[in-house]
Design a protein around this motif. Structure first.
Motif, short mmCIF file in Angstrom:
data_model
loop_
_atom_site.label_atom_id
_atom_site.label_comp_id
_atom_site.label_asym_id
_atom_site.label_seq_id
_atom_site.Cartn_x
_atom_site.Cartn_y
_atom_site.Cartn_z
N ASP A 16 10.46 44.98 -15.64
CA ASP A 16 10.97 43.44 -15.39
C ASP A 16 12.27 43.41 -14.80
N ASP A 17 12.93 43.18 -13.61
CA ASP A 17 14.10 43.48 -13.19
C ASP A 17 14.94 44.48 -12.86
N CYS A 56 9.96 36.27 -11.81
CA CYS A 56 9.20 36.90 -12.76
C CYS A 56 7.79 36.48 -12.45
N ASP A 279 9.02 43.85 -11.09
CA ASP A 279 8.25 42.46 -10.53
C ASP A 279 9.40 42.07 -9.33
N GLN A 280 10.61 42.51 -9.32
CA GLN A 280 11.45 42.39 -8.24
C GLN A 280 12.66 42.91 -8.15
N LYS A 292 18.33 37.30 -9.59
CA LYS A 292 17.45 37.43 -8.65
C LYS A 292 17.42 36.43 -7.66
CA LIG Z 1 11.62 39.70 -13.41
#
Ligand SMILES: [Ca+2]
Length: 447
Positions: A16-17, A56, A279-280, A292
Motif C-alpha cells: 500500500d503506497d 487506495c 496500489d499506486q 498520492k
Molecule cells: Ca494506497
C-alpha cells in the motif's frame, strides 16, 4: 505449437503506497530491496504501469473489477465495492481456482469470490492487529507485515494441491503513519537519506500534503522541534518521514523474500505467476509532498514486477502503457478465460512475454474524483498521459490546464500550457482526452 502447460497459480503481492522510486530494481537512490529485485531479475519489470485513480480503495476496486472508478462506483474512499460486482476473483473461483485474499481489503463488506479470506478491518493496525476472517474477529500479536506473510504461507500449506490457486496477499505497509517493525526501528538511524531535488517546492494547488507543514505528531512520532519553520522544518521532517517509510518497506521486501523461498522449497517456482506491485505510487518528498492523488508520475506509476519462468524472459523490461484496470483480464487470460465485455482493461499476458500486442494503447486516461477533501485538499482533475507528454485538467472552478514534456522534464517542473510552441501538442492531447472520455463513457466535467 507451444507446449500446453496447466494453468499457472497466480500469487499477487500488493503493498500500500509503495512508490517505485523506493525499489532498487527501479533505480532507487534511497534504499535496497533485494527480494523485490529478485522478481525483476528473474522476470519482467514494467516501466509504464499506471493507476487510473491514485488512491487506495478506488485502485483496489479497479484491480478486481477491471473497470474505471466511474463504472465500478468506487470513485473515492467513501464508497464500497458492490458485493454483486463482477470481479476477477469470482471468475477464477467459478473456473476451478482456489481463491484467497489475505491482508488489507479496504473495500467495505466481506470479500466476494474468495474461498478463504483473513483481512484487516479498514486500514488495520501495524502492531498487534485485529483480523476479520470467516468465523469472526481475532487480534494477533506481532507486526502486521510479518503476520500477513505468515497467514499467506499457512494458506499455501493447507491448499488443495490438485487445483491452481489465486492468492492476493495485500500488505498494509508502507501506508501512513509509517510504523516500522520493532527490529527495524533503528534502521538508517545514523544515515542522511538523499533528498529529492524538488523537495523545497511550494504546493501548487494548495494541497495539504507538504512534508513538514502537514505532518501530524502521529506521523512524526515525536514533537516537532520548537521554532523550526520553512525549509529547515522540511529538511528535518523529510528525514523523519522517509526513514520510517523505508523501515516499513524493509519488512515488505523481507516478506517477498519469504514467499519466494517458499515457492522454491515447494516446487512452485515454475508454475506460479508471481507479482509484486503497489496500489499506486507515492510522493517521497517529490514536489515537497507526501501522499498520492495527483497525476504526477511519482503517484501515478505503480511498481510492477512479475515472474513466470515458462513465459516471461528473465531480466526483461516492458515499456508499454499498462494499467491497473488491465490486471483482471490479464489474470483471466492466464486462466484461459475469455473477455468480459464490461471490463475496461485488456490482457497484457503477451506484452509480459516481450511482444507488444498490435494496436496496443499509446495513451492512458486518469481521473481523480475526491475533490478538495478536508484532509488533503487536492482538487479533482483528469488527464491523459502518453509516453512523451502529460496533459492535466483541474476542472473545478477552472479549468486550469497543465502540460508536461516528459522526455525533457521527467520531474514535471515546467508547465508548458501557455507556450505558443506547444499549441499543436495541446490540441492533439485535448482531442485524445475527449476520445478516451468517450471510449470509457466518462462524462467530462462541464466548464
Ligand atoms: Ca494506497
Amino acid at each position: 505449437m507451444m507446449q500446453q502447460h496447466p494453468r499457472p497459480n497466480i500469487l499477487f503481492m500488493m503493498s500500500d503506497d509503495h512508490a517505485s522510486h523506493a525499489i532498487s530494481a527501479y533505480g532507487s537512490k534511497i534504499n535496497k530491496t533485494p527480494n523485490i529485485d529478485r522478481i525483476a531479475r528473474e522476470g519482467v519489470r514494467l516501466e509504464n504501469c499506471f493507476c487510473t485513480n491514485s488512491i487506495c480503495t478506488p485502485s483496489r476496486a479497479s484491480i478486481l473489477t477491471g473497470q474505471y472508478s466511474h463504472k465500478n462506483g468506487v470513485k473515492t474512499l467513501a464508497e464500497s465495492l458492490d458485493p454483486k460486482s463482477r470481479s476477477v476473483a469470482k471468475y477464477l473461483q467459478e473456473d476451478g481456482y482456489q481463491t484467497a485474499v489475505i491482508g488489507k481489503w479496504h473495500l467495505g463488506g466481506e470479500p466476494q469470490g474468495f474461498d478463504h479470506w483473513r483481512i484487516l478491518p479498514g486500514q488495520g493496525a501495524y502492531y498487534d492487529p485485529m483480523f476479520i476472517e470467516q468465523g469472526g474477529r481475532k487480534k494477533y500479536t506481532g507486526y502486521c507485515t510479518d503476520l500477513i506473510t505468515d497467514f499467506a504461507l499457512e494458506y499455501l500449506d493447507k491448499r488443495d494441491v490438485n487445483k491452481p490457486f489465486f492468492m492476493m496477499c495485500h500488505h498494509k505497509a508502507p501506508h501512513r503513519a509509517w510504523e516500522p517493525a520493532p527490529k527495524y526501528k533503528d534502521f538508517l538511524k545514523d544515515v542522511t537519506v538523499p533528498e529529492p531535488a524538488n523537495l523545497y517546492e511550494a504546493a501548487r494547488h494548495g494541497e495539504k500534503m507538504r512534508v513538514g507543514e502537514d505532518f501530524s505528531e502521529r506521523d512524526l512520532k515525536q514533537k516537532q522541534p520548537a521554532g523550526l519553520t520553512g525549509n529547515a522544518l522540511r529538511k528535518w521532517a523529510y528525514q523523519v518521514y522517509i526513514k520510517d517509510y523505508l523501515r516499513c518497506v524493509q519488512s515488505v521486501d523481507e516478506s517477498v523474500g519469504r514467499v519466494l523461498d517458499y515457492l522454491d522449497r515447494n516446487g512452485l517456482r515454475d508454475n506460479t505467476l508471481v507479482i509484486y506491485t503497489s496500489d499506486q505510487g507515492f510522493f517521497l518528498g517529490d514536489h515537497g509532498l507526501y501522499d498520492k492523488r495527483l497525476m504526477y508520475d511519482e503517484a501515478l506509476r505503480m511498481p510492477f514486477v512479475a515472474r513466470y519462468p515458462r513465459e516471461i524472459p528473465a531480466g526483461s523490461v516492458n515499456r508499454d502503457i499498462l494499467l491497473n484496470v488491465d490486471f483482471a483480464h490479464t489474470f483471466m487470460d492466464y486462466a484461459i478465460l475469455g473477455r468480459d465485455q464490461y471490463m475496461d482493461g485488456e490482457s497484457f499476458r503477451t506484452n509480459l512475454q516481450g511482444r507488444t500486442v498490435d494496436n496496443w494503447r499509446q495513451s492512458m486516461y486518469y481521473r481523480y474524483w475526491m475533490h478538495d477533501d478536508s484532509a488533503h485538499h487536492v482538487p479533482a482533475h483528469y488527464g491523459v498521459r502518453t509516453k512523451d507528454h502529460k496533459l492535466i485538467c483541474f476542472h473545478e472552478g477552472g479549468p486550469q490546464w497543465e502540460l508536461y514534456d516528459l522526455k525533457r522534464d521527467p520531474k514535471e517542473m515546467k508547465n508548458l500550457i501557455a507556450e505558443a510552441s506547444q499549441d499543436d501538442t495541446v490540441k492533439r492531447l485535448k482531442r485524445e482526452l475527449t476520445r478516451l472520455q468517450h471510449k470509457y463513457t466518462d462524462l467530462p466535467a462541464h466548464f
